[in-house]
Design a protein around this motif. Structure first.
Motif, short mmCIF file in Angstrom:
data_model
loop_
_atom_site.label_atom_id
_atom_site.label_comp_id
_atom_site.label_asym_id
_atom_site.label_seq_id
_atom_site.Cartn_x
_atom_site.Cartn_y
_atom_site.Cartn_z
N ASP A 145 2.60 5.23 4.95
CA ASP A 145 2.07 6.39 5.67
C ASP A 145 3.00 7.59 5.62
O ASP A 145 2.57 8.74 5.66
CB ASP A 145 1.80 6.02 7.14
CG ASP A 145 0.59 5.14 7.28
OD1 ASP A 145 -0.17 5.03 6.29
OD2 ASP A 145 0.40 4.55 8.36
N ASN A 176 0.85 -1.18 0.00
CA ASN A 176 0.00 0.00 0.00
C ASN A 176 0.89 1.24 0.00
O ASN A 176 2.12 1.12 0.00
CB ASN A 176 -0.92 -0.03 1.23
CG ASN A 176 -2.17 0.80 1.04
OD1 ASN A 176 -2.16 1.82 0.35
ND2 ASN A 176 -3.26 0.37 1.66
N PRO A 190 -5.72 4.76 2.13
CA PRO A 190 -5.39 5.49 3.36
C PRO A 190 -6.14 6.82 3.42
O PRO A 190 -6.18 7.54 2.43
CB PRO A 190 -3.88 5.73 3.25
CG PRO A 190 -3.42 5.16 1.98
CD PRO A 190 -4.56 4.59 1.24
#
Ligand SMILES: *[C@@H]1O[C@H](CO)[C@@H](O)[C@H](O)[C@H]1NC(C)=O
Ligand SMILES: *[C@@H]1O[C@H](CO)[C@@H](O)[C@H](O)[C@H]1NC(C)=O
Ligand SMILES: *[C@@H]1O[C@H](CO)[C@@H](O)[C@H](O)[C@H]1NC(C)=O
Ligand SMILES: *[C@@H]1O[C@H](CO)[C@@H](O)[C@H](O)[C@H]1NC(C)=O
Ligand SMILES: *[C@@H]1O[C@H](CO)[C@@H](O)[C@H](O)[C@H]1NC(C)=O
Length: 951
Positions: free
Chosen positions: A336, A333, A359
């Protein structure tokens, strides 16, 4: 003296063509013989200068220093710079320029120079900048050019038509700092000697046909800031030593056949602002150290075969503006840490194998405040779309298509005021399209196809006035297409196919003047396809799969123009009177004691039980009342007792008002001569022996008050014309109304045309007479402001001399209101004659509706066919058939074959055309009846005009 110098100058001028040596003989200090002027004039002489840019270049000047594009050194007045960019000059770059010994800059960019590059130019020892970009030079770059390169620093040959190889001599010219050979057709290898040019700051050989490997040794170029090898055919790996170019700011290797991984040494390129490796075959992971290139603003690794995860270190690239990792094989993914890349303008990670939930920090308000492009399409993302989707205040393009997103589209999308393209297609979204979309006022393209969206298309979408593309196909949208969509005048592409949309297509859609495609196939749409604008040329594939849609495109005539063509049986009035017959029966029963004979007529319409019942009542009534009618002569005089409901009021407009047979055989079944939408017609005789036709109105429940009824009927009674059936009187009780007409023995036009038992075929002349007569009758009606409303062949009677008489006019006026619904149900039997505006509530009905019916009558008379013919499983609409035949040039085949070719074609064809014009869809296109008469009289052949064929 002056004269002779001038002469000398001219001879010099011509001499100069023969060589520099000759000219230089004369290049003394005398400014009149300024060698530089000579060189420039010679250069100019070889050029075309269509815009007269070089008009100031005049050989009479003592110095060229003020000439357009020429600059001199102020200390010695020698030319140091020639800049003629964008002067539209063409021709060759002539040797004349070699006279300019002090020239430092020669810039001829953006002209149309042709021919080859002059190899001697760099012999001008001071020349530092040569810019020939954007011309049409051909051939290869000459070896000699760089062999004696003097002080050349910048060479720009970009955007020409140069071929050949990069000259080996290039490496000898070690003064070079900037070399641009881009956009040519240079082939071969990049010579490794190029890396000897230690002063090189930029090298651009992009957009050529170079191949082979990128040679090693590039680490020598520790001043190199910009390297572009983009769009060539280089193969192999990136040289391991590239990290030696420590001041490199921009590296573009895109569009080659390079492979392997990103070399470790690139870690040292920490001044780099821009790296593009797009469109190669690179493999391996994106290295972690990428996060150390802290000045990176652009990182494009798209269209390669990178795999693995997106490194966390990416979050350190705080200057990053454009990140493109699309079309690789990345997994995992978005880390962050990327929320720290707050300067991002474009983030494209489409077409990878990313998965997991989207996200929500991406959309956190203020974080990616500048982000304009977010493309995460074609990955494996799942879960819902974050509710804070409205946080990306600058977003212009949002593409989340082809993932596994589910749930509904958050209303927050409407907060994105700059949003121009939204593509959420090919997901598993459900719920409805949020009405908040109206907030996205910049929206140009909305693509939500291939989801499971339900509900209606929100009307609010019309607030998105810039919308050009609306694709909502393959969903489960219901309801109708909002007419308001027609306000989106910029729409070009609309695809609403494969939904469950119902209702009709709003006519307003024809306002969409920019439409290029409009697909509504496979829905449940019905009704008429809009006519006009784009819809006149819409392809049938765009509307197919809507069983109830009608119009010529779908080859399916419209029930709104021809009411209920398939279910309706024109011979049966029972279907639409079944509701009213109960009521009707009741009324009849009330009046039975007054009008004994009517009872017999009532049997026809009412069922068996009613008949028995009525018989009982009728018999007993007959015993009581011998004189049901109280007859009166003269206008509006009645002697029937007003207070007795059993007595009606009979008014005859003229003549004797005595029925020959009294009441007994008045209106019995045997004397019935016809029935129509407004009632049954009977024949009977007055006492003076003259026959009358009596119409018993069956629409009693709808009839106006007695006062209004009488007012209208009297108005009709005053109308007398040889082509109109005269109304002679009426009878009124609250429950029964009769209209008394003159009686015509020959029967109706309908019978003459369509009754197969009728052996007498109407001749062409008779037909023409009928058409002209009808026109005259109608014109007269219109002149007295009466609209017929119910024109059809059963309402046209023919008298014994073959003259047509139109009956039943204006009866619609007897209804309480001119409701279109009532109209169409009442005149249903006028199938095929009804003007299309009856189907449209917003169009005012004018006398032009009669012109339409008249047009259909013309066609009916000429062809001998009914306006609508029922075949086994087909309905033929006469008007369409004739129009089609006319277009195909086969209209003569439409003319009634019973005429056996016995007609005047020079009359018949114009008459058909007139019929079609009268039957125009648009009321204002139809002529007035007075015009029609004029036209018919013009059409009538002069020789035959007076002739009456009595057969
Ligand atoms: C360049 O010259 C060619 C031939 O002389 C002409 O066809 C072309 O239009 C010119 N192009 C420009 C940009 O002037
Ligand atoms: C470039 O040169 C090739 C031949 O070398 C020629 O076919 C082509 O038309 C030229 N292109 C232009 C834009 O002049
Ligand atoms: C080379 O010239 C082309 C065409 O003008 C230009 O786009 C490119 O930026 C130049 N390259 C460099 C390194 O300046
Ligand atoms: C973002 O940067 C700050 C410091 O600039 C750092 O403390 C923080 O850990 C970073 N966040 C992430 C998720 O890396
Ligand atoms: C369409 O636009 C017209 C004119 O701007 C406006 O009067 C009308 O209300 C609009 N219709 C809808 C449904 O927004």
């Amino acid at each position: 003296m002056f004269c002779s110098t001038k002469m000398l100058k001219f001879s010099l001028f011509f001499l100069s063509f023969f060589g520099l040596v000759l000219v230089s003989v004369f290049s003394v200090d005398d400014p009149v013989f300024n060698d530089e002027i000579m060189g420039l004039i010679v250069f100019k002489a070889g050029l075309q200068d269509p815009n007269h840019k070089l008009i100031s270049w005049n050989e009479d000047d003592y110095t060229p220093c003020n000439w357009e594009g020429v600059k001199c050194d102020s200390s010695n007045n020698r030319v140091i710079s020639i800049v003629l960019d964008g002067f539209s000059l063409s021709g060759h770059i002539d040797r004349g320029l070699l006279r300019l010994q002090f020239l430092q800059t020669l810039s001829l960019s953006g002209n149309n120079f042709t021919g080859f590059i002059n190899p001697d130019l760099p012999k001008l020892g001071n020349l530092q900048v040569v810019d020939f970009s954007y011309n049409n030079l051909k051939g290869s770059i000459p070896e000699e050019f760089f062999q004696q390169c003097g002080s050349l620093k910048t060479v720009n040959f970009a955007k020409n038509n140069l071929t050949g190889k990069i000259p080996d001599s290039l490496s000898l010219c070690n003064t070079l700092t900037n070399v641009n050979f881009s956009y040519n057709q240079i082939y071969g290898n990049l010579p490794s000697e190029v890396w000897f040019l230690r002063g090189l700051q930029s090298l651009d050989v992009s957009n050529n046909l170079l191949d082979g490997e990128i040679p090693k040794g590039i680490q020598n170029l520790y001043d190199l800031r910009e390297l572009s090898l983009k769009k060539n055919r280089f193969s192999g790996r990136i040289p391991e030593d590239i990290g030696g170019c420590v001041v490199l700011k921009s590296l573009d290797l895109s569009g080659n056949f390079l492979s392997g991984g990103i070399p470790q040494s690139m870690q040292r390129l920490n001044s780099c602002n821009s790296i593009s490796l797009q469109g190669n075959s690179f493999t391996g992971n994106i290295p972690d150290w990428i996060g150390e290139l802290k000045d990176l603003e652009i990182l494009d690794l798209s269209e390669n075969r990178f795999s693995g995860w997106i490194p966390k270190s990416l979050g350190n690239l705080e200057m990053l503006q454009r990140l493109n990792f699309s079309r690789n094989q990345l997994t995992g993914n978005l880390p962050d840490s990327m929320m720290n890349c707050t300067k991002l303008l474009a983030l494209d990670i489409s077409q990878n194998h990313l998965d997991g939930y989207l996200p929500s920090w991406i959309f956190r308000k203020g974080n990616y405040h500048g982000l304009e492009v977010l493309d995460l399409s074609s990955n494996g993302f799942s879960g819902g779309l974050p509710s804070n989707i409205g946080g990306l205040g600058s977003l212009k393009i949002l593409n989340l298509s082809t993932n596994y997103f589910s749930g509904s589209i958050p209303g927050g999308i409407g907060e994105l005021k700059s949003l121009y393209i939204v593509d959420l297609s090919d997901n598993a979204l459900n719920g409805s399209i949020p009405f908040e979309i109206e907030g996205a006022i910049s929206l140009g393209e909305l693509r939500l196809h291939k989801n499971s969206l339900g509900g209606r298309i929100p009307e609010q979408i019309t607030k998105c006035s810039s919308l050009t593309t609306l694709v909502l196909s393959h969903n489960k949208l219901t309801g109708s297409i909002p007419a308001a969509i027609a306000n989106l005048t910029n729409l070009q592409h609309v695809d609403l196919s494969w939904n469950e949309l119902s209702g009709s297509l709003p006519k307003e859609l024809t306002n969409l003047s920019n439409l290029l495609s409009f697909n509504v196939s496979y829905n449940h749409l019905q009704g008429e396809l809009p006519v006009g604008g784009f819809f006149n040329t819409i392809s049938s594939t765009s509307v197919t799969g809507n069983a109830l849609l009608c119009g010529s495109v779908v080859n399916h005539s419209c029930p709104s123009v021809h009411p209920k063509p398939i279910v309706l049986n024109p011979n049966s009035s029972a279907s639409n009177s079944s509701v009213s017959s109960k009521y009707h029966r009741h009324k009849i029963i009330l009046s039975i004691s007054a009008l004994i004979a009517i009872g017999a007529a009532a049997f026809i319409a009412v069922g068996v039980v009613a008949i028995t019942f009525l018989n009982m009542r009728a018999r007993s009534a007959m015993e009581r009342s011998a004189a049901p009618f109280a007859f009166s002569g003269g206008d509006d005089y009645t002697n029937s007792p007003e207070n007795d409901p059993n007595y009606g009021k009979l008014v005859m407009f003229s003549g004797d008002a005595d029925f020959a047979d009294g009441a007994h055989n008045l209106l019995n079944k045997e004397s019935e001569i016809g029935r129509g939408g407004f009632g049954v017609v009977y024949r009977t005789y007055l006492r003076d022996g003259h026959a009358v036709a009596i119409k018993k109105l069956t629409v009693s429940s709808l009839i106006k008050s007695q006062e209004e009824f009488e007012k209208e009927v009297k108005r009709f009674g005053k109308i007398r014309h040889q082509n109109l059936v005269a109304l002679e009187g009426y009878y009124w009780t609250s429950s029964l109304q009769l209209l008394i007409y003159e009686y015509l023995s020959s029967g109706s036009l309908h019978k003459l045309l369509h009754d197969n038992t009728n052996k007498n075929v109407l001749s062409w002349r008779q037909r023409f007479k009928i058409i002209l007569g009808m026109a005259k009758g109608l014109a007269h009606l219109h002149k007295t402001n009466i609209i017929h409303y119910n024109l059809k062949s059963t309402n046209v009677l023919i008298d014994s001399s073959g003259e047509p008489k139109i009956g039943d006019f204006g009866l619609v006026k007897l209804l309480p209101m001119l409701d279109h619904c009532v109209l169409s149900s009442k005149i249903q039997s006028a199938l095929g004659y009804m003007a299309p505006e009856f189907a449209c509530r917003t169009v005012k009905i004018t006398e032009k509706c009669d012109v339409y019916g008249f047009g259909i009558l013309i066609l009916e008379i000429v062809t001998g066919k009914r306006p609508v013919e029922y075949m086994e499983d087909d309905v033929v609409v006469l008007c369409d058939m004739v129009r089609g035949a006319l277009e195909e040039g086969k209209v003569e085949q439409c003319i009634d074959e019973r005429l056996l070719g016995n007609f005047a074609a020079e009359e018949a064809i114009p008459v058909i055309k007139l019929g079609l014009i009268c039957a125009s869809q648009v009321p204002s296109n139809r002529p007035d009846m007075s015009e029609v008469i004029n036209i018919l009289e013009l059409i009538q052949c002069p020789s035959e005009g007076q002739e009456e064929l009595l057969e």
